[in-house]
Motif scaffolding. Structure first.
Motif, short mmCIF file in Angstrom:
data_model
loop_
_atom_site.label_atom_id
_atom_site.label_comp_id
_atom_site.label_asym_id
_atom_site.label_seq_id
_atom_site.Cartn_x
_atom_site.Cartn_y
_atom_site.Cartn_z
N GLU A 58 -7.92 1.16 4.66
CA GLU A 58 -8.70 0.16 3.95
C GLU A 58 -9.94 0.79 3.32
O GLU A 58 -10.59 1.64 3.94
N ASP A 59 -10.24 0.37 2.10
CA ASP A 59 -11.44 0.85 1.43
C ASP A 59 -11.97 -0.29 0.55
O ASP A 59 -11.49 -0.50 -0.57
N GLY A 60 -12.91 -1.02 1.09
CA GLY A 60 -13.48 -2.14 0.33
C GLY A 60 -12.44 -3.20 0.06
O GLY A 60 -11.80 -3.72 0.98
N ARG A 61 -12.23 -3.51 -1.19
CA ARG A 61 -11.26 -4.56 -1.55
C ARG A 61 -9.82 -4.06 -1.55
O ARG A 61 -8.89 -4.85 -1.75
N PHE A 62 -9.63 -2.78 -1.35
CA PHE A 62 -8.30 -2.17 -1.44
C PHE A 62 -7.77 -1.79 -0.06
O PHE A 62 -8.47 -1.14 0.72
N THR A 63 -6.54 -2.19 0.21
CA THR A 63 -5.87 -1.82 1.45
C THR A 63 -4.47 -1.35 1.12
O THR A 63 -3.76 -1.99 0.34
N VAL A 64 -4.09 -0.23 1.71
CA VAL A 64 -2.72 0.26 1.53
C VAL A 64 -2.01 0.16 2.88
O VAL A 64 -2.56 0.52 3.92
N PHE A 65 -0.79 -0.38 2.84
CA PHE A 65 0.05 -0.52 4.02
C PHE A 65 1.27 0.38 3.86
O PHE A 65 1.87 0.44 2.78
N LEU A 66 1.64 1.05 4.95
CA LEU A 66 2.83 1.92 4.92
C LEU A 66 3.81 1.48 6.00
O LEU A 66 3.45 1.37 7.17
N ASN A 67 5.05 1.25 5.60
CA ASN A 67 6.14 0.92 6.51
C ASN A 67 7.15 2.05 6.42
O ASN A 67 7.99 2.09 5.53
N LYS A 68 7.05 3.01 7.35
CA LYS A 68 7.89 4.21 7.26
C LYS A 68 9.36 3.91 7.48
O LYS A 68 10.22 4.53 6.87
N SER A 69 9.65 2.98 8.36
CA SER A 69 11.06 2.69 8.63
C SER A 69 11.74 2.11 7.39
O SER A 69 12.91 2.36 7.13
N ALA A 70 10.98 1.36 6.61
CA ALA A 70 11.53 0.76 5.39
C ALA A 70 11.29 1.65 4.17
O ALA A 70 11.75 1.34 3.07
N LYS A 71 10.55 2.74 4.36
CA LYS A 71 10.17 3.63 3.25
C LYS A 71 9.52 2.80 2.13
O LYS A 71 9.91 2.87 0.95
N HIS A 72 8.52 2.06 2.51
CA HIS A 72 7.87 1.12 1.59
C HIS A 72 6.36 1.15 1.81
O HIS A 72 5.88 1.22 2.94
N LEU A 73 5.62 1.13 0.70
CA LEU A 73 4.18 0.96 0.81
C LEU A 73 3.70 -0.07 -0.19
O LEU A 73 4.39 -0.36 -1.18
N SER A 74 2.57 -0.65 0.13
CA SER A 74 2.02 -1.66 -0.77
C SER A 74 0.51 -1.51 -0.86
O SER A 74 -0.13 -1.01 0.07
N LEU A 75 -0.02 -1.91 -1.99
CA LEU A 75 -1.46 -1.92 -2.23
C LEU A 75 -1.89 -3.37 -2.38
O LEU A 75 -1.34 -4.10 -3.21
#
Lengths: 111, 114
Positions: A58-75
């Motif tokens: 997390e950085d201020g208004r921005f958060t990145v999530f990582l789901n390794k099992s699904a090989k997926h990330l989101s901002l």
């Protein structure tokens, strides 16, 4: 075969609401995942990243999530502002620092 | 001010001519990269260099050449062998001591081959 995919070419949200940009990857050897923001006719600028050993950064208004099992990330951008309107690129980096980029998602934040 | 400069911003060349794009950085970064961006597409890696006097081909190196004689400079030559040279070219650099592997990009050069 494209190793990093951003399946949504565009996203439109209302000012103040949440923007969620998604990215999928295929190579399990990537060790860092990064998001860049780009305006037309300019170079991308680094926004936020996450190591493959974490699931959230997390950085201020921005958060990145990582789901390794699904090989997926989101901002996630909360709250979205009109100045956030730009093209967002997802990138995955290997141990040699070489990055593979997705095709980008154009975010439009409406006032 | 530290940063990456690319010159010129716009470049026009006739078909069949070689052209060299300049990239200079004063960030003291070891690694440098060249990418190409076509409309509606992401960045595709042309060449990269982790250290002076050494460089590797990226995903689309055919028709391009580079040199890395100085840490600060990584010029890209687009040769007449490149079939579709018209594109937006981006140079980037990265410190190998960084925490996030992020790259710092220049403003880009738009090359148009007539």
């Amino acid at each position: 075969d494209q190793q990093v995919k951003q399946n949504s070419p565009s996203l439109s949200v209302q000012e103040g609401r949440i923007s969620i940009l998604n990215c999928d990857y295929t190579n399990s050897m990537f060790d860092y995942f990064l998001w860049y923001k780009k305006y037309p006719a300019e170079g991308p600028t680094f926004l936020i990243s996450i190591s493959s050993i974490k699931d959230k950064n997390e950085d201020g208004r921005f958060t990145v999530f990582l789901n390794k099992s699904a090989k997926h990330l989101s901002l996630h951008i909360v709250p979205s502002q009109p100045g956030d309107s730009a093209v967002y690129f997802c990138a995955a980096s290997d141990g040699a620092g070489k990055s593979t980029f997705g095709d980008g998602t154009t975010l439009t934040v409406k006032p | 001010d530290g940063g990456i400069t690319q010159s010129p911003k716009y470049l026009f060349r006739k078909e069949g001519q070689n052209v060299t794009l300049s990239c200079e950085q004063n960030l003291n970064h070891d690694a440098m990269y060249w990418y190409r961006q076509d409309p509606g597409q992401g960045l595709r890696l042309i060449y990269y260099s982790q250290i002076v006097n050494d460089f590797q081909k990226g995903d689309i190196a055919e028709g391009y050449s580079v040199s890395r004689e100085k840490k600060e400079s990584f010029p890209l030559t687009v040769t007449s062998a490149q079939k579709n040279p018209t594109a937006f070219y981006l140079c980037a650099s990265r410190t190998t001591a960084g925490a996030y592997n992020e790259q710092f990009f220049g403003p880009g050069t738009r090359l148009t081959v007539l």
